[in-house]
Design a protein around this motif. Structure first.
Motif, PDB file in Angstrom:
ATOM      1  N   LEU A 133       0.798  -1.224   0.000  1.00 22.40           N
ATOM      2  CA  LEU A 133       0.000   0.000   0.000  1.00 22.40           C
ATOM      3  C   LEU A 133       0.834   1.280   0.000  1.00 22.40           C
ATOM      4  CD1 LEU A 133      -3.014  -0.795   2.323  1.00 22.40           C
ATOM      5  CD2 LEU A 133      -3.001  -0.512  -0.138  1.00 22.40           C
TER       6      LEU A 133
ATOM      7  N   GLY B 214     -10.375   8.204  -0.017  1.00 21.38           N
ATOM      8  CA  GLY B 214     -11.556   7.723  -0.730  1.00 21.38           C
ATOM      9  C   GLY B 214     -12.631   7.231   0.217  1.00 21.38           C
ATOM     10  N   LEU B 215     -12.216   6.517   1.261  1.00 22.60           N
ATOM     11  CA  LEU B 215     -13.186   6.044   2.249  1.00 22.60           C
ATOM     12  C   LEU B 215     -13.821   7.205   3.008  1.00 22.60           C
ATOM     13  CD1 LEU B 215     -11.364   2.886   3.660  1.00 22.60           C
ATOM     14  CD2 LEU B 215     -13.351   2.956   2.145  1.00 22.60           C
TER      15      LEU B 215
ATOM     16  N   ALA C   9      -2.389   5.863  -9.023  1.00 25.01           N
ATOM     17  CA  ALA C   9      -3.037   6.469  -7.859  1.00 25.01           C
ATOM     18  C   ALA C   9      -3.664   7.812  -8.222  1.00 25.01           C
ATOM     19  CB  ALA C   9      -2.028   6.643  -6.724  1.00 25.01           C
TER      20      ALA C   9
ATOM     21  N   PHE D 228      -0.411   4.368  -1.760  1.00 21.64           N
ATOM     22  CA  PHE D 228      -1.861   4.263  -1.922  1.00 21.64           C
ATOM     23  C   PHE D 228      -2.625   4.528  -0.623  1.00 21.64           C
ATOM     24  CE2 PHE D 228      -0.549   1.800  -5.645  1.00 21.64           C
ATOM     25  CZ  PHE D 228      -1.358   2.360  -6.603  1.00 21.64           C
ATOM     26  N   TRP D 229      -1.914   4.861   0.460  1.00 21.15           N
ATOM     27  CA  TRP D 229      -2.595   5.094   1.725  1.00 21.15           C
ATOM     28  C   TRP D 229      -3.555   6.267   1.643  1.00 21.15           C
ATOM     29  CZ3 TRP D 229      -3.311   1.810   5.373  1.00 21.15           C
ATOM     30  CH2 TRP D 229      -2.397   0.778   5.579  1.00 21.15           C
TER      31      TRP D 229
ATOM     32  N   VAL E  68      -6.617   5.344  -0.502  1.00 19.65           N
ATOM     33  CA  VAL E  68      -7.587   4.467   0.157  1.00 19.65           C
ATOM     34  C   VAL E  68      -8.311   5.192   1.287  1.00 19.65           C
ATOM     35  CG1 VAL E  68      -7.829   2.363   1.532  1.00 19.65           C
ATOM     36  CG2 VAL E  68      -6.372   2.360  -0.491  1.00 19.65           C
TER      37      VAL E  68
END
Length: 112
Positions: free
Chosen positions: A6, A16-17, A92, A9-10, A13
């Protein structure tokens, strides 16, 4: 040493959440027939508080910015070739832009 899956990409993610959670919590209008100005002229907001017409796009822009900044951190490039890092960074950023457009734009034009 194997690089983290990850890394880079942290923010994608987590951001996005957070964006999805805010949208779900706001419970916006998604169908034009449910808009308060349906069948009339004028602008209305898809949200109970129209200030979210400004805040939500700003949140999406901040998410994209955080993803871009994360790609410049040394931990993102650690133990990766230049090509692998560039491909992950591009993925990303593209996914963040497409995701924010697919989440925010339909809500912004639902009642316009």
């Amino acid at each position: 040493m194997r690089p983290s899956l990850l890394a880079g990409f942290w923010s994608f993610v987590v951001g996005g959440l957070v964006l999805v959670a805010v949208i779900v919590a706001l419970d916006p209008i998604t169908r034009q027939k449910d808009c308060p100005n349906y069948g009339a002229s004028g602008n209305a907001s898809a949200f109970a508080d129209p200030v979210w017409d400004l805040y939500l796009p700003l949140m999406a822009f901040a998410w994209i910015t955080f993803v871009a900044v994360e790609q410049t951190l040394p931990v993102t490039r650690r133990h990766r070739s230049w090509a692998a890092w560039a491909a992950r960074a591009a993925a990303a950023l593209v996914l963040a832009v497409v995701g924010s457009c697919c989440l925010v734009v339909p809500l912004g034009i639902a009642c316009r």
